[in-house]
Design a protein around this motif. Structure first.
Motif, PDB file in Angstrom:
ATOM      1  N   TYR A  76     -29.963 -31.592  28.451  1.00 24.94           N
ATOM      2  CA  TYR A  76     -28.893 -30.812  29.086  1.00 24.94           C
ATOM      3  C   TYR A  76     -27.527 -31.191  28.511  1.00 24.94           C
ATOM      4  O   TYR A  76     -26.705 -30.310  28.187  1.00 24.94           O
ATOM      5  N   ALA A  77     -27.280 -32.510  28.360  1.00 26.84           N
ATOM      6  CA  ALA A  77     -25.986 -32.968  27.851  1.00 26.84           C
ATOM      7  C   ALA A  77     -25.757 -32.475  26.421  1.00 26.84           C
ATOM      8  O   ALA A  77     -24.669 -31.989  26.096  1.00 26.84           O
ATOM      9  N   PHE A  78     -26.774 -32.572  25.585  1.00 25.93           N
ATOM     10  CA  PHE A  78     -26.632 -32.144  24.198  1.00 25.93           C
ATOM     11  C   PHE A  78     -26.533 -30.630  24.090  1.00 25.93           C
ATOM     12  O   PHE A  78     -25.800 -30.112  23.244  1.00 25.93           O
ATOM     13  N   ASN A  79     -27.263 -29.930  24.952  1.00 25.82           N
ATOM     14  CA  ASN A  79     -27.207 -28.467  24.917  1.00 25.82           C
ATOM     15  C   ASN A  79     -25.838 -27.972  25.364  1.00 25.82           C
ATOM     16  O   ASN A  79     -25.287 -27.029  24.803  1.00 25.82           O
ATOM     17  N   LEU A  80     -25.283 -28.636  26.369  1.00 23.39           N
ATOM     18  CA  LEU A  80     -23.960 -28.276  26.876  1.00 23.39           C
ATOM     19  C   LEU A  80     -22.879 -28.525  25.822  1.00 23.39           C
ATOM     20  O   LEU A  80     -21.947 -27.732  25.654  1.00 23.39           O
ATOM     21  N   LYS A  81     -23.058 -29.609  25.063  1.00 22.35           N
ATOM     22  CA  LYS A  81     -22.019 -30.018  24.111  1.00 22.35           C
ATOM     23  C   LYS A  81     -22.148 -29.349  22.754  1.00 22.35           C
ATOM     24  O   LYS A  81     -21.138 -29.013  22.123  1.00 22.35           O
ATOM     25  N   THR A  82     -23.386 -29.135  22.291  1.00 17.45           N
ATOM     26  CA  THR A  82     -23.564 -28.697  20.905  1.00 17.45           C
ATOM     27  C   THR A  82     -24.532 -27.542  20.720  1.00 17.45           C
ATOM     28  O   THR A  82     -24.193 -26.512  20.137  1.00 17.45           O
ATOM     29  N   PHE A  83     -25.782 -27.676  21.187  1.00 21.71           N
ATOM     30  CA  PHE A  83     -26.805 -26.685  20.884  1.00 21.71           C
ATOM     31  C   PHE A  83     -26.483 -25.315  21.480  1.00 21.71           C
ATOM     32  O   PHE A  83     -26.699 -24.280  20.851  1.00 21.71           O
ATOM     33  N   SER A  84     -25.983 -25.301  22.724  1.00 19.43           N
ATOM     34  CA  SER A  84     -25.570 -24.052  23.394  1.00 19.43           C
ATOM     35  C   SER A  84     -26.671 -22.996  23.398  1.00 19.43           C
ATOM     36  O   SER A  84     -26.407 -21.804  23.212  1.00 19.43           O
ATOM     37  N   CYS A  85     -27.910 -23.427  23.598  1.00 22.26           N
ATOM     38  CA  CYS A  85     -29.036 -22.487  23.655  1.00 22.26           C
ATOM     39  C   CYS A  85     -29.301 -22.079  25.095  1.00 22.26           C
ATOM     40  O   CYS A  85     -29.553 -22.921  25.953  1.00 22.26           O
ATOM     41  N   GLY A  86     -29.254 -20.790  25.348  1.00 22.24           N
ATOM     42  CA  GLY A  86     -29.528 -20.290  26.692  1.00 22.24           C
ATOM     43  C   GLY A  86     -28.264 -20.190  27.527  1.00 22.24           C
ATOM     44  O   GLY A  86     -27.305 -20.941  27.346  1.00 22.24           O
ATOM     45  N   LYS A  87     -28.259 -19.220  28.430  1.00 23.19           N
ATOM     46  CA  LYS A  87     -27.139 -19.023  29.351  1.00 23.19           C
ATOM     47  C   LYS A  87     -27.688 -18.874  30.766  1.00 23.19           C
ATOM     48  O   LYS A  87     -28.462 -17.948  31.033  1.00 23.19           O
ATOM     49  N   PRO A  88     -27.344 -19.795  31.674  1.00 18.93           N
ATOM     50  CA  PRO A  88     -26.513 -20.985  31.478  1.00 18.93           C
ATOM     51  C   PRO A  88     -27.248 -22.086  30.731  1.00 18.93           C
ATOM     52  O   PRO A  88     -28.443 -21.973  30.468  1.00 18.93           O
ATOM     53  N   ASN A  89     -26.524 -23.169  30.422  1.00 19.56           N
ATOM     54  CA  ASN A  89     -27.090 -24.249  29.623  1.00 19.56           C
ATOM     55  C   ASN A  89     -28.194 -25.013  30.334  1.00 19.56           C
ATOM     56  O   ASN A  89     -28.937 -25.760  29.697  1.00 19.56           O
ATOM     57  N   SER A  90     -28.294 -24.851  31.645  1.00 19.69           N
ATOM     58  CA  SER A  90     -29.327 -25.559  32.411  1.00 19.69           C
ATOM     59  C   SER A  90     -30.711 -24.962  32.206  1.00 19.69           C
ATOM     60  O   SER A  90     -31.723 -25.592  32.531  1.00 19.69           O
ATOM     61  N   VAL A  91     -30.799 -23.745  31.656  1.00 20.98           N
ATOM     62  CA  VAL A  91     -32.104 -23.098  31.485  1.00 20.98           C
ATOM     63  C   VAL A  91     -33.002 -23.900  30.548  1.00 20.98           C
ATOM     64  O   VAL A  91     -34.185 -24.108  30.820  1.00 20.98           O
ATOM     65  N   ALA A  92     -32.450 -24.368  29.421  1.00 18.87           N
ATOM     66  CA  ALA A  92     -33.257 -25.090  28.431  1.00 18.87           C
ATOM     67  C   ALA A  92     -33.896 -26.354  28.996  1.00 18.87           C
ATOM     68  O   ALA A  92     -35.110 -26.554  28.836  1.00 18.87           O
ATOM     69  N   TYR A 251     -24.001 -17.227  15.009  1.00 23.12           N
ATOM     70  CA  TYR A 251     -23.754 -18.506  15.672  1.00 23.12           C
ATOM     71  C   TYR A 251     -22.596 -19.246  15.007  1.00 23.12           C
ATOM     72  O   TYR A 251     -22.308 -19.052  13.828  1.00 23.12           O
ATOM     73  N   LYS A 252     -21.967 -20.135  15.772  1.00 23.75           N
ATOM     74  CA  LYS A 252     -21.018 -21.062  15.186  1.00 23.75           C
ATOM     75  C   LYS A 252     -21.780 -22.015  14.267  1.00 23.75           C
ATOM     76  O   LYS A 252     -22.980 -22.215  14.424  1.00 23.75           O
ATOM     77  N   ILE A 253     -21.074 -22.637  13.340  1.00 26.70           N
ATOM     78  CA  ILE A 253     -21.725 -23.466  12.308  1.00 26.70           C
ATOM     79  C   ILE A 253     -22.571 -24.568  12.924  1.00 26.70           C
ATOM     80  O   ILE A 253     -23.726 -24.786  12.534  1.00 26.70           O
ATOM     81  N   LEU A 254     -22.016 -25.268  13.910  1.00 25.76           N
ATOM     82  CA  LEU A 254     -22.737 -26.393  14.517  1.00 25.76           C
ATOM     83  C   LEU A 254     -23.971 -25.927  15.272  1.00 25.76           C
ATOM     84  O   LEU A 254     -25.046 -26.528  15.182  1.00 25.76           O
ATOM     85  N   LYS A 255     -23.835 -24.813  16.007  1.00 25.04           N
ATOM     86  CA  LYS A 255     -24.986 -24.285  16.739  1.00 25.04           C
ATOM     87  C   LYS A 255     -26.049 -23.796  15.769  1.00 25.04           C
ATOM     88  O   LYS A 255     -27.248 -24.022  15.988  1.00 25.04           O
ATOM     89  N   SER A 256     -25.641 -23.141  14.706  1.00 26.14           N
ATOM     90  CA  SER A 256     -26.592 -22.648  13.713  1.00 26.14           C
ATOM     91  C   SER A 256     -27.401 -23.796  13.120  1.00 26.14           C
ATOM     92  O   SER A 256     -28.625 -23.700  12.965  1.00 26.14           O
ATOM     93  N   ALA A 257     -26.715 -24.909  12.795  1.00 20.28           N
ATOM     94  CA  ALA A 257     -27.412 -26.080  12.252  1.00 20.28           C
ATOM     95  C   ALA A 257     -28.358 -26.669  13.277  1.00 20.28           C
ATOM     96  O   ALA A 257     -29.497 -27.044  12.958  1.00 20.28           O
TER      97      ALA A 257
END
Length: 328
Positions: A76-92, A251-257
């Motif tokens: 959750y912490a990493f998804n919120l900060k960087t991965f940004s997969c799913g809306k909201p971030n708690s789904v992942a 995607y943004k560069i960081l999310k794409s990576a």
């Protein structure tokens, strides 16, 4: 309006949270009341230090619950900060809990489960190794440490090593630094076991023997309902990967990576589990991490359509049916 709202409830963190709680409660019930499940996995490097084979089902379940909770919070912490997969971030992270608890023996202690948060942190840190030796060292050290808990993870070390060096530089200094750090956990454990037990050679021989036991690709299916579950998973995974590739340019560069690294990690872990069928139950605890991120992105992003939610709904139904079948 009705068309756009169809199946939207399946993406709700509240609904998914209830589903995850039901999976957790049923997993505890299964491990407490079913005879004949696999014994807790022995970690080769910890032989004569910690006898995990002596864990009773209740203690095994509690340890696994703590590890799953730690991994989901980290995700959750990493998804919120960087991965940004799913809306909201708690789904992942909620999906991670659901997926990791899908096998009936999910709460049986395994080395791969212990390695899961280490691999997750290593993949995350590998995104930030540019001009930072500390991050390069941490990323490589954590993946090396993870392999001590499950020797099959040696096969993903080159991937993490490549990503860590890709984000920093493939110069001679960084390559030597990464290789030295990679070897450190093995140097300490081998010398430590040699001094304490004198069995370092036997331990390394057993690990090499385990890695040599490659079989033809096999998927272990324990019930007829499991066939439909595997098909549902494969369909959603395939379409989620295709979707990630299609929209990666937005995607943004960081999310794409981050997304691309998790897709490759998921595919590689899937191949390892196919080639080492005996590892499938435990490796699923690791495979569930990138799987949760990719599926969350597929089913909740701005381009999500009704048929995507319908596919995901079918997957949840198959998971529920398989859980019911575990009680029969």
């Amino acid at each position: 309006m009705r068309e756009r709202a169809r199946y939207r409830f399946v993406n709700s963190p509240f609904i998914l949270g209830l589903f995850a709680l039901a999976m957790l409660a049923s997993s505890f019930f299964i491990i407490s009341n079913t005879v004949g499940l696999n014994n807790p996995e022995r970690i080769i490097f910890l032989n004569n230090i910690i006898d995990t084979g002596m864990l009773d089902p209740q203690h095994s379940a509690l340890i696994m619950f703590a590890i799953i909770l730690l991994t989901s919070v980290t995700l959750y912490a990493f998804n919120l900060k960087t991965f940004s997969c799913g809306k909201p971030n708690s789904v992942a992270p909620i999906l991670y809990v659901i997926f990791v608890l899908t096998p009936p023996d999910a709460l049986i202690f395994s080395g791969a489960a212990v390695a899961a948060p280490l691999v997750l942190i290593s993949v995350y840190i590998s995104l930030f190794t540019k001009d930072n030796d500390r991050n390069l060292v941490l990323s490589v050290f954590l993946i090396s440490l993870a392999t001590l808990f499950d020797s099959h993870l040696v096969l993903i070390v080159p991937l993490i090593l490549y990503y860590s060096l890709q984000s920093s530089s493939f110069n001679f200094r960084n390559i030597v630094l990464a290789v030295v750090v990679l070897a450190l956990p093995y140097i300490f454990i081998i010398f430590g076991r040699d001094l304490a037990f004198g069995d370092d050679g036997a331990v390394m021989s057993q690990i090499v023997s385990d890695l040599k036991r490659i079989s033809a690709p096999v998927v272990i299916i324990k019930s007829p309902a499991g066939v439909f579950l595997v098909v549902a998973f494969m369909l959603v995974i395939y379409r989620a990967v295709i979707s990630a590739g299609k929209y990666s340019g937005t995607y943004k560069i960081l999310k794409s990576a981050g997304v691309s690294r998790n897709v490759i990690l998921m595919i590689l872990l899937g191949l390892i589990s196919l080639l080492y069928p005996e590892s499938q139950p435990s490796l699923f605890s690791l495979l569930s991490i990138p799987l949760a991120l990719i599926v969350a992105e597929y089913t909740t992003n701005d381009n999500t359509s009704n048929h995507r939610r319908a596919e995901f709904f079918v997957l949840l139904i198959m998971i529920a049916i398989n859980r019911i079948a575990d009680f029969m």
